[in-house]
Design an enzyme around this catalytic site. Structure first.
Site, short mmCIF file in Angstrom:
data_model
loop_
_atom_site.label_atom_id
_atom_site.label_comp_id
_atom_site.label_asym_id
_atom_site.label_seq_id
_atom_site.Cartn_x
_atom_site.Cartn_y
_atom_site.Cartn_z
N HIS A 67 0.84 -1.21 0.00
CA HIS A 67 0.00 0.00 0.00
C HIS A 67 0.87 1.26 0.00
O HIS A 67 0.58 2.23 -0.70
CB HIS A 67 -0.92 0.03 1.24
N LYS A 117 -15.50 -6.47 4.95
CA LYS A 117 -14.73 -7.61 5.48
C LYS A 117 -14.76 -7.53 7.00
O LYS A 117 -14.81 -6.44 7.55
CB LYS A 117 -13.28 -7.51 5.04
N ARG A 155 -2.24 -6.47 -8.30
CA ARG A 155 -1.08 -7.36 -8.19
C ARG A 155 -1.07 -8.46 -9.23
O ARG A 155 -0.03 -8.88 -9.69
CB ARG A 155 -1.05 -8.01 -6.80
N SER A 194 -2.96 -8.18 2.99
CA SER A 194 -3.19 -7.99 4.42
C SER A 194 -3.50 -9.33 5.09
O SER A 194 -3.08 -9.58 6.22
CB SER A 194 -4.34 -7.00 4.63
N1 COA Z 1 0.23 -4.44 -2.39
C1 COA Z 1 -0.12 -5.32 -1.46
N2 COA Z 1 -1.38 -5.67 -1.19
C2 COA Z 1 -2.33 -5.09 -1.91
C3 COA Z 1 -2.06 -4.16 -2.90
C4 COA Z 1 -0.71 -3.84 -3.13
N3 COA Z 1 -0.34 -2.97 -4.06
N4 COA Z 1 -3.22 -3.77 -3.45
C5 COA Z 1 -4.18 -4.43 -2.83
N5 COA Z 1 -3.66 -5.25 -1.89
C6 COA Z 1 -4.39 -6.18 -1.05
C7 COA Z 1 -4.82 -5.69 0.28
O1 COA Z 1 -3.83 -5.95 1.24
C8 COA Z 1 -6.08 -6.49 0.52
O2 COA Z 1 -5.74 -7.76 1.01
P1 COA Z 1 -6.81 -8.69 1.77
O3 COA Z 1 -7.88 -9.04 0.79
O4 COA Z 1 -6.00 -9.83 2.21
O5 COA Z 1 -7.37 -7.87 2.91
C9 COA Z 1 -6.66 -6.63 -0.87
O6 COA Z 1 -5.58 -6.50 -1.75
C10 COA Z 1 -7.67 -5.59 -1.27
O7 COA Z 1 -7.93 -4.77 -0.21
P2 COA Z 1 -8.02 -3.20 -0.25
O8 COA Z 1 -7.14 -2.59 -1.26
O9 COA Z 1 -7.86 -2.76 1.16
O10 COA Z 1 -9.42 -2.99 -0.77
P3 COA Z 1 -10.72 -3.59 -0.22
O11 COA Z 1 -11.20 -4.52 -1.28
O12 COA Z 1 -10.57 -4.17 1.13
O13 COA Z 1 -11.57 -2.29 -0.07
C11 COA Z 1 -13.23 -0.70 -0.78
C12 COA Z 1 -12.48 -2.01 -1.01
C13 COA Z 1 -13.36 -0.29 0.67
C14 COA Z 1 -12.50 0.37 -1.54
C15 COA Z 1 -14.59 -1.01 -1.41
O14 COA Z 1 -15.14 -2.13 -0.76
C16 COA Z 1 -15.54 0.15 -1.32
O15 COA Z 1 -15.42 1.10 -2.04
N6 COA Z 1 -16.56 0.04 -0.43
C17 COA Z 1 -17.61 1.05 -0.27
C18 COA Z 1 -18.90 0.64 -0.97
C19 COA Z 1 -18.79 0.88 -2.45
O16 COA Z 1 -18.71 2.01 -2.90
N7 COA Z 1 -18.78 -0.22 -3.22
C20 COA Z 1 -18.51 -0.16 -4.64
C21 COA Z 1 -19.74 -0.08 -5.46
S1 COA Z 1 -20.73 -1.54 -5.43
#
Ligand code: COA
Length: 164
Positions: free
Chosen positions: A18, A42, A92, A130
């Site tokens: 991140h 989550k 990724r 994560s």
């Molecule tokens: N390097 C390492 N890890 C990475 C990464 C990178 N460059 N990019 C992503 N990841 C990992 C994260 O660690 C995380 O791992 P995990 O699944 O083991 O927890 C995963 O990829 C993705 O997580 P993150 O980037 O934190 O995104 P998320 O999917 O948890 O969050 C939101 C998504 C919050 C942005 C999304 O759910 C959201 O916008 N929610 C609000 C409601 C909404 O508007 N929905 C969309 C319309 S339906």
């Protein structure tokens, strides 16, 4: 506003992957809002306050250029409320691609004024997630290569041994 973007995620916890995305996004944008949903889709290991603290401490070198904020509901509505038109995501692998593609399309459908910009994760971060970090902590492995130093202290405090 073109000089500002939102980087949203659960950040449970923030990883070096991140941080790499933050660093690279700040080459394009002057400012980033790091946004966390108040109610995560989550179930999280760290509570919201701890996740925010970890981000602030980990990204201290960028403190002039970032703010950490929370939002309710749709991310695009939060972006619109702040007059921000760009969402940053990290990608990724092909699994991320499909997830990001679907999410970008859903967001585009909800608000066509807002665009998603994806950065490819650096090769060294391609295997970090994560979830993997939490597993490594539970297994007692060294986290130095995957999270900022201060995040390790949060794991120590939470006493992951109890959760094995
Ligand atoms: N390097 C390492 N890890 C990475 C990464 C990178 N460059 N990019 C992503 N990841 C990992 C994260 O660690 C995380 O791992 P995990 O699944 O083991 O927890 C995963 O990829 C993705 O997580 P993150 O980037 O934190 O995104 P998320 O999917 O948890 O969050 C939101 C998504 C919050 C942005 C999304 O759910 C959201 O916008 N929610 C609000 C409601 C909404 O508007 N929905 C969309 C319309 S339906």
């Amino acid at each position: 506003m073109r000089d500002i973007a939102i980087y949203a995620g659960t950040f449970d916890p923030i990883t070096l992957g991140h941080i790499d995305i933050i660093k690279r996004a700040l080459k394009i944008f002057d400012r980033l809002v790091i946004a966390l949903p108040n109610v995560s889709e989550k179930s999280t290991f760290f509570d919201l306050i701890s996740r925010i603290q970890m981000i602030r401490k980990s990204a201290i070198e960028f403190e002039k250029n970032i703010s950490v904020e929370t939002f309710d509901g749709y991310l695009v509505d939060f972006a619109r409320s702040k007059n921000i038109k760009f969402l940053i995501r990290g990608m990724r692998d092909e699994v991320d691609f499909h997830y990001e593609y679907e999410m970008a399309n859903a967001n585009q459908h909800l608000n066509s004024d807002i665009d998603t910009i994806c950065f490819f994760a650096s090769m060294s971060d391609a295997n970090i997630s994560s979830t993997k970090v939490k597993q490594m902590a539970k297994d007692g492995q060294d986290l130095s290569a995957v999270v900022p130093e201060c995040v390790k202290k949060f794991f120590d405090r939470k006493d992951v041994l109890c959760e094995r």
